[in-house]
Design a protein around this motif. Structure first.
Motif, PDB file in Angstrom:
ATOM      1  N   LYS A 170      27.940  52.028  35.115  1.00 61.25           N
ATOM      2  CA  LYS A 170      28.409  50.811  34.406  1.00 61.25           C
ATOM      3  C   LYS A 170      28.020  49.534  35.177  1.00 61.25           C
ATOM      4  N   SER A 171      28.000  48.391  34.319  1.00 58.03           N
ATOM      5  CA  SER A 171      27.800  47.279  34.689  1.00 58.03           C
ATOM      6  C   SER A 171      29.268  46.565  35.328  1.00 58.03           C
ATOM      7  N   LEU A 172      29.179  45.524  36.107  1.00 64.70           N
ATOM      8  CA  LEU A 172      30.351  44.742  36.473  1.00 64.70           C
ATOM      9  C   LEU A 172      30.900  44.023  35.356  1.00 64.70           C
ATOM     10  N   HIS A 173      29.976  43.596  34.482  1.00 63.91           N
ATOM     11  CA  HIS A 173      30.447  42.828  33.550  1.00 63.91           C
ATOM     12  C   HIS A 173      31.344  43.851  32.711  1.00 63.91           C
ATOM     13  N   GLN A 174      30.790  45.133  32.301  1.00 64.01           N
ATOM     14  CA  GLN A 174      31.661  46.139  31.436  1.00 64.01           C
ATOM     15  C   GLN A 174      33.082  46.155  32.286  1.00 64.01           C
ATOM     16  N   LEU A 175      32.788  46.317  33.306  1.00 64.52           N
ATOM     17  CA  LEU A 175      34.198  46.682  34.298  1.00 64.52           C
ATOM     18  C   LEU A 175      35.431  45.300  34.198  1.00 64.52           C
ATOM     19  N   ALA A 177      35.252  43.214  31.827  1.00 65.40           N
ATOM     20  CA  ALA A 177      35.878  43.092  30.396  1.00 65.40           C
ATOM     21  C   ALA A 177      36.907  44.090  30.545  1.00 65.40           C
ATOM     22  N   ALA A 178      36.655  45.370  30.698  1.00 75.95           N
ATOM     23  CA  ALA A 178      37.743  46.560  30.496  1.00 75.95           C
ATOM     24  C   ALA A 178      38.988  46.555  31.450  1.00 75.95           C
ATOM     25  N   TYR A 179      38.854  45.642  32.446  1.00 75.64           N
ATOM     26  CA  TYR A 179      39.845  45.628  33.390  1.00 75.64           C
ATOM     27  C   TYR A 179      40.252  44.206  34.102  1.00 75.64           C
ATOM     28  N   PRO A 180      40.934  43.241  33.234  1.00 73.59           N
ATOM     29  CA  PRO A 180      41.200  41.895  33.373  1.00 73.59           C
ATOM     30  C   PRO A 180      42.134  41.889  34.986  1.00 73.59           C
ATOM     31  N   GLN A 181      42.458  42.828  35.361  1.00 67.78           N
ATOM     32  CA  GLN A 181      43.384  42.920  36.718  1.00 67.78           C
ATOM     33  C   GLN A 181      42.414  42.537  37.767  1.00 67.78           C
ATOM     34  N   LEU A 182      41.227  42.799  37.635  1.00 71.46           N
ATOM     35  CA  LEU A 182      40.082  42.820  38.693  1.00 71.46           C
ATOM     36  C   LEU A 182      39.765  41.210  39.027  1.00 71.46           C
ATOM     37  N   LEU A 190      33.561  42.784  42.392  1.00 74.93           N
ATOM     38  CA  LEU A 190      34.752  42.717  42.069  1.00 74.93           C
ATOM     39  C   LEU A 190      35.811  43.440  42.807  1.00 74.93           C
ATOM     40  N   ILE A 191      37.075  42.961  43.171  1.00 73.23           N
ATOM     41  CA  ILE A 191      38.089  43.319  44.017  1.00 73.23           C
ATOM     42  C   ILE A 191      39.299  43.736  43.247  1.00 73.23           C
ATOM     43  N   ASN A 192      40.144  44.772  43.612  1.00 74.59           N
ATOM     44  CA  ASN A 192      41.362  45.044  43.282  1.00 74.59           C
ATOM     45  C   ASN A 192      42.234  43.931  43.979  1.00 74.59           C
TER      46      ASN A 192
END
Length: 234
Positions: A170-175, A177-182, A190-192
């Protein structure tokens, strides 16, 4: 119920405390004279309800409300202010009510009733966000709360967990978009924010985001630095 009154005017705080007593609510009432003091008290008291003034010296009530709203278990908010023009901005943080001074007993009673009423959505436990991935031909999932960060590496993205890392197709852009908490700290990372413990500025090179109390040190781009600082303060 724990109730926190936040107002820089002593007389306003006293009036609200007196009205709460007349409402006969079973509550522990605490007062704060500033947003800074309210943050300190809230960290230990974990208030269920905050009666919040908007116009205060230093940090405003709106800024404090945004911080409360972004917490894991935000308190109910009732704005108590002398300024009706702030109402539109105030409702961006979804308060229970917006009361204008001087507040009457009946107004406060109605607001308290609203604060104590749960709707159907609030009663449902929130669904835990999951990250899906393929491993050894099997479809698996991991809770997002167990992910420290995602880092782009060649054609894949590395998902770093506490004890292992997994390659994702998966790409960072997909992640993102899917998880705005990041939180994006770099074009490759991208970090939590749950695991963000400090920001370090070496003598040379970019600032570093420390995760897990320094176990991981990840570079922060100059563009993302202010957002990372805000996340750390929140």
């Amino acid at each position: 119920m724990n109730i926190l009154i936040v107002d820089d005017e002593p007389l306003a705080r006293s009036r609200l405390r007196r009205l709460l007593a007349e409402c006969a609510v079973n509550a522990v009432v605490t007062e704060a004279a500033s947003a800074e003091q309210a943050r300190q008290l809230a960290a230990s008291l974990q208030p269920d309800l905050v009666l919040l003034d908007i116009s205060m010296p230093g940090e405003s009530g709106l800024q404090l409300a945004e911080a409360f709203a972004s917490s894991a278990l935000p308190p109910a908010l009732i704005f108590v202010t002398a300024y009706p023009e702030h109402a539109l901005a105030a409702f961006n943080v979804h308060p229970v009510d917006y009361l204008l001074k001087p507040v009457s007993l009946s107004q406060l009673q109605r607001s308290l009733q609203r604060a104590c009423q749960l709707n159907r959505l609030q009663q449902q436990p929130p669904k835990l966000p999951l990250v899906s991935y393929q491993q050894a031909g099997l479809q698996k999932t991991v809770p997002l709360t167990e992910v420290l960060f995602f880092a782009a590496e060649d054609k894949y993205v590395r998902m770093q967990l506490t004890e292992q890392n997994i390659l994702l197709d998966k790409s960072l852009h997909q992640l993102e978009a899917a998880y705005p908490q990041l939180l994006r700290i770099h074009r490759q990372t991208l970090i939590n924010p749950l695991y963000l413990t400090a920001i370090r500025q070496p003598a040379t090179g970019p600032a570093l985001a420390e995760l897990e109390n320094g176990k991981y040190k990840l570079p922060i781009s100059r563009r993302a630095l202010s957002a990372v600082k805000h996340a750390l303060q929140s």
